[in-house]
Scaffold this motif. Structure first.
Motif, PDB file in Angstrom:
ATOM      1  N   LEU A  48       0.828  -1.204   0.000  1.00 56.90           N
ATOM      2  CA  LEU A  48       0.000   0.000   0.000  1.00 56.90           C
ATOM      3  C   LEU A  48       0.863   1.256   0.000  1.00 56.90           C
ATOM      4  O   LEU A  48       0.569   2.237  -0.682  1.00 56.90           O
ATOM      5  CB  LEU A  48      -0.923   0.005   1.220  1.00 56.90           C
ATOM      6  CG  LEU A  48      -2.212  -0.814   1.121  1.00 56.90           C
ATOM      7  CD1 LEU A  48      -2.936  -0.818   2.458  1.00 56.90           C
ATOM      8  CD2 LEU A  48      -3.133  -0.265   0.037  1.00 56.90           C
ATOM      9  N   LYS A  49       1.936   1.213   0.777  1.00 60.26           N
ATOM     10  CA  LYS A  49       2.827   2.375   0.860  1.00 60.26           C
ATOM     11  C   LYS A  49       3.515   2.616  -0.472  1.00 60.26           C
ATOM     12  O   LYS A  49       3.638   3.757  -0.929  1.00 60.26           O
ATOM     13  CB  LYS A  49       3.867   2.147   1.958  1.00 60.26           C
ATOM     14  CG  LYS A  49       4.812   3.315   2.155  1.00 60.26           C
ATOM     15  CD  LYS A  49       5.784   3.053   3.288  1.00 60.26           C
ATOM     16  CE  LYS A  49       6.757   4.212   3.486  1.00 60.26           C
ATOM     17  NZ  LYS A  49       7.727   3.947   4.587  1.00 60.26           N
ATOM     18  N   ARG A  50       3.975   1.536  -1.123  1.00 57.54           N
ATOM     19  CA  ARG A  50       4.707   1.682  -2.381  1.00 57.54           C
ATOM     20  C   ARG A  50       3.800   2.159  -3.514  1.00 57.54           C
ATOM     21  O   ARG A  50       4.209   2.940  -4.361  1.00 57.54           O
ATOM     22  CB  ARG A  50       5.358   0.350  -2.759  1.00 57.54           C
ATOM     23  CG  ARG A  50       6.573   0.010  -1.913  1.00 57.54           C
ATOM     24  CD  ARG A  50       7.196  -1.296  -2.342  1.00 57.54           C
ATOM     25  NE  ARG A  50       8.397  -1.594  -1.562  1.00 57.54           N
ATOM     26  CZ  ARG A  50       9.089  -2.723  -1.672  1.00 57.54           C
ATOM     27  NH1 ARG A  50       8.715  -3.654  -2.535  1.00 57.54           N
ATOM     28  NH2 ARG A  50      10.171  -2.925  -0.926  1.00 57.54           N
ATOM     29  N   THR A  51       2.557   1.646  -3.544  1.00 58.47           N
ATOM     30  CA  THR A  51       1.639   2.013  -4.614  1.00 58.47           C
ATOM     31  C   THR A  51       0.802   3.238  -4.283  1.00 58.47           C
ATOM     32  O   THR A  51       0.042   3.715  -5.123  1.00 58.47           O
ATOM     33  CB  THR A  51       0.690   0.840  -4.922  1.00 58.47           C
ATOM     34  OG1 THR A  51      -0.099   0.542  -3.755  1.00 58.47           O
ATOM     35  CG2 THR A  51       1.474  -0.404  -5.320  1.00 58.47           C
ATOM     36  N   LYS A  52       0.936   3.746  -3.013  1.00 55.37           N
ATOM     37  CA  LYS A  52       0.157   4.889  -2.534  1.00 55.37           C
ATOM     38  C   LYS A  52      -1.341   4.646  -2.692  1.00 55.37           C
ATOM     39  O   LYS A  52      -2.115   5.555  -3.023  1.00 55.37           O
ATOM     40  CB  LYS A  52       0.582   6.166  -3.263  1.00 55.37           C
ATOM     41  CG  LYS A  52       2.030   6.541  -2.992  1.00 55.37           C
ATOM     42  CD  LYS A  52       2.390   7.883  -3.581  1.00 55.37           C
ATOM     43  CE  LYS A  52       3.831   8.259  -3.222  1.00 55.37           C
ATOM     44  NZ  LYS A  52       4.232   9.576  -3.762  1.00 55.37           N
ATOM     45  N   ASN A 338      -1.892  12.867   0.014  1.00 56.26           N
ATOM     46  CA  ASN A 338      -2.314  11.582   0.579  1.00 56.26           C
ATOM     47  C   ASN A 338      -1.814  11.348   1.998  1.00 56.26           C
ATOM     48  O   ASN A 338      -1.868  10.233   2.488  1.00 56.26           O
ATOM     49  CB  ASN A 338      -1.830  10.440  -0.331  1.00 56.26           C
ATOM     50  CG  ASN A 338      -2.720   9.225  -0.228  1.00 56.26           C
ATOM     51  OD1 ASN A 338      -3.878   9.321   0.178  1.00 56.26           O
ATOM     52  ND2 ASN A 338      -2.193   8.075  -0.583  1.00 56.26           N
ATOM     53  N   CYS A 339      -1.280  12.367   2.662  1.00 55.99           N
ATOM     54  CA  CYS A 339      -0.772  12.232   4.039  1.00 55.99           C
ATOM     55  C   CYS A 339       0.267  11.122   4.158  1.00 55.99           C
ATOM     56  O   CYS A 339       0.330  10.423   5.169  1.00 55.99           O
ATOM     57  CB  CYS A 339      -1.920  11.976   5.024  1.00 55.99           C
ATOM     58  SG  CYS A 339      -3.197  13.247   5.025  1.00 55.99           S
ATOM     59  N   ASP A 340       1.093  10.942   3.114  1.00 49.95           N
ATOM     60  CA  ASP A 340       2.047   9.830   3.113  1.00 49.95           C
ATOM     61  C   ASP A 340       3.490  10.297   3.282  1.00 49.95           C
ATOM     62  O   ASP A 340       4.424   9.524   3.059  1.00 49.95           O
ATOM     63  CB  ASP A 340       1.913   8.997   1.835  1.00 49.95           C
ATOM     64  CG  ASP A 340       2.067   9.836   0.570  1.00 49.95           C
ATOM     65  OD1 ASP A 340       2.160  11.072   0.689  1.00 49.95           O
ATOM     66  OD2 ASP A 340       2.083   9.244  -0.519  1.00 49.95           O
ATOM     67  N   THR A 341       3.682  11.584   3.669  1.00 53.29           N
ATOM     68  CA  THR A 341       5.030  12.072   3.966  1.00 53.29           C
ATOM     69  C   THR A 341       5.010  12.780   5.315  1.00 53.29           C
ATOM     70  O   THR A 341       3.942  13.018   5.891  1.00 53.29           O
ATOM     71  CB  THR A 341       5.519  13.064   2.889  1.00 53.29           C
ATOM     72  OG1 THR A 341       4.772  14.290   3.002  1.00 53.29           O
ATOM     73  CG2 THR A 341       5.341  12.493   1.491  1.00 53.29           C
ATOM     74  N   MET A 366      -3.391   7.713   3.473  1.00 50.06           N
ATOM     75  CA  MET A 366      -2.526   6.590   3.827  1.00 50.06           C
ATOM     76  C   MET A 366      -2.129   6.610   5.302  1.00 50.06           C
ATOM     77  O   MET A 366      -1.453   5.711   5.774  1.00 50.06           O
ATOM     78  CB  MET A 366      -1.258   6.629   2.975  1.00 50.06           C
ATOM     79  CG  MET A 366      -1.482   6.310   1.518  1.00 50.06           C
ATOM     80  SD  MET A 366      -2.120   4.652   1.257  1.00 50.06           S
ATOM     81  CE  MET A 366      -0.737   3.687   1.838  1.00 50.06           C
ATOM     82  N   ASN A 367      -2.544   7.648   6.034  1.00 52.29           N
ATOM     83  CA  ASN A 367      -2.184   7.746   7.449  1.00 52.29           C
ATOM     84  C   ASN A 367      -3.375   7.463   8.352  1.00 52.29           C
ATOM     85  O   ASN A 367      -3.442   7.920   9.483  1.00 52.29           O
ATOM     86  CB  ASN A 367      -1.619   9.143   7.763  1.00 52.29           C
ATOM     87  CG  ASN A 367      -0.957   9.197   9.130  1.00 52.29           C
ATOM     88  OD1 ASN A 367      -0.246   8.278   9.522  1.00 52.29           O
ATOM     89  ND2 ASN A 367      -1.195  10.263   9.860  1.00 52.29           N
ATOM     90  N   SER A 368      -4.329   6.700   7.836  1.00 54.85           N
ATOM     91  CA  SER A 368      -5.473   6.304   8.648  1.00 54.85           C
ATOM     92  C   SER A 368      -5.772   4.836   8.406  1.00 54.85           C
ATOM     93  O   SER A 368      -5.474   4.302   7.342  1.00 54.85           O
ATOM     94  CB  SER A 368      -6.707   7.146   8.316  1.00 54.85           C
ATOM     95  OG  SER A 368      -7.065   6.983   6.959  1.00 54.85           O
TER      96      SER A 368
END
Length: 385
Positions: A48-52, A338-341, A366-368
């Motif tokens: 999930l993290k890699r594909t966002k 996407n709240c991923d950084t 991505m942070n939930s």
């Protein structure tokens, strides 16, 4: 899968030929493929993290079907990826190339195949992951023929080539036995990295400490949950420079108090040692991963630090609130992405996004986790008896 570029308009048969042409120069070859199952897997969070969070659409294709999509989108769908692997494997067999297929992650099968090959003739393993180096050193036996691990980078990228026999001779049999624990507890695909604790420093501490080696033995056998949690906390405390008997919560408080007295800048909470609570789940996930690598007992991930969320396994971070409620009510983000950084205020402070966040509302980023983790973890909390 990602080394060879796919050009739009090529048929899938022609794409397979490109892969075969790229490896024919190696002579006698065995290609080992990962398996991409539809069920939950402990690498779901990493994917999930890699594909966002992007999921490719399922594509029905044959060898004569022209490729009209983007490679990343096509391979983002596990069923597409598995079907292409099976097609590519058939093409390889027709060209005299041996293939093997793992049911899920192929790291163990890759390492075991290389070690078995080295019994009868010199072998080179081309691969990317540190996992493979660790597993080669764990499984390789003294007395085998030359076994080399070579990262499969392009010629412009400098990378270290490892002679497995010589490296194992330098480290020794006992250290190679505990390498899977060192790798997993300091961070791998299924366990978090410990902030400020590098793998080289971790390895040196294990080499110098018999206490750490003894604690690592807990992860190599069928152990009780309490013993795993206790051993894991002692190891992590040691790695952060504390005495194993004092525990992480005490060490965390001491380091915080010391920085308050000496630091002129705002203290970043994520730089402190983890809490006992978070170390509990980290230790359980470490145990699960080590048992998977060494072919140990079959384990239900939901009893060892994982939670099933909408058909995927997600890591349990903690059952407790990360901060008092009065702080949680004022820390929020307004991310447009996407709240991923770490630009995300919530992620920066080690918090999951919540309903008060301006854009994502704790539901679409991505942070939930999209569920009440605390409640679900309470329901799934294991019985160590």
């Amino acid at each position: 899968m990602h080394k060879i570029p796919w050009k739009s308009g090529l048929t899938f048969g022609e794409i397979c030929k490109r892969y075969i042409d790229s490896i024919k120069c190696y002579g006698s070859i065995v290609v080992v493929f990962d398996g991409y199952v539809s069920g939950p897997d402990t690498k779901d969070a990493m994917h999930l993290k890699r594909t966002k969070g992007i999921f490719g659409t399922k594509v029905t294709f044959t060898e004569t079907t022209p490729f009209r999509s983007k490679k990343e989108l096509f391979l983002a769908n596990n069923e597409n990826k598995q079907n292409f692997i099976e097609m590519l494997s058939r093409h390889m067999h027709l060209n005299g190339i041996e293939t093997k297929h793992a049911s899920a992650d192929a790291d163990v099968l890759i390492a075991q195949t290389a070690v078995e090959s080295a019994i009868s003739h010199p072998t080179i393993l081309l691969g990317e992951d540190t996992d493979l180096l660790v597993l080669l050193l764990y499984y390789n036996n003294f007395g085998s023929m030359n076994l080399i691990f070579k990262p499969n980078h392009d010629k412009k990228t400098k990378s270290k080539i490892w002679d497995i026999n010589k490296t194992k001779g330098v480290l020794g049999q006992n250290m190679c036995k505990v390498l899977p624990i060192i790798h997993a507890i300091s961070g791998c695909d299924t366990t978090s990295k410990l902030y400020g604790v590098g793998k080289v420093a971790t390895l040196k501490k294990f080499i110098d400490s018999q206490i750490l080696k003894d604690l690592a033995e807990i992860f190599l056998k069928g152990s009780l949950v309490e013993d795993i949690i206790n051993a894991g906390e002692k190891i992590i405390t040691f790695l952060y420079g504390g005495a194993p008997i004092e525990g992480l919560d005490v060490l965390r408080y001491k380091k915080f108090a010391n920085r308050v007295l000496t630091c002129k800048e705002v203290i970043q909470i994520h730089t402190l040692p983890p809490t006992t609570e978070t170390a509990t789940y980290h230790s359980l996930r470490t145990y699960l991963q080590v048992q998977t690598w060494i072919g140990g007992e079959e384990i239900d991930p939901c009893n060892f630090g994982w939670l099933l969320v909408t058909g995927r396994l997600m890591p349990i971070k903690t059952k407790k609130q990360p901060a008092p409620q009065r702080l949680l009510s004022i820390i929020r983000c307004n991310c447009k992405t996407n709240c991923d950084t770490r630009r995300c205020t919530c992620r920066k402070h080690g918090l999951e996004c919540n309903i008060s966040c301006g854009e994502c509302r704790g539901q679409s980023c991505m942070n939930s986790m999209h569920v009440d983790i605390n409640l679900a973890a309470d329901e799934l909390m294991f019985d160590s008896s």
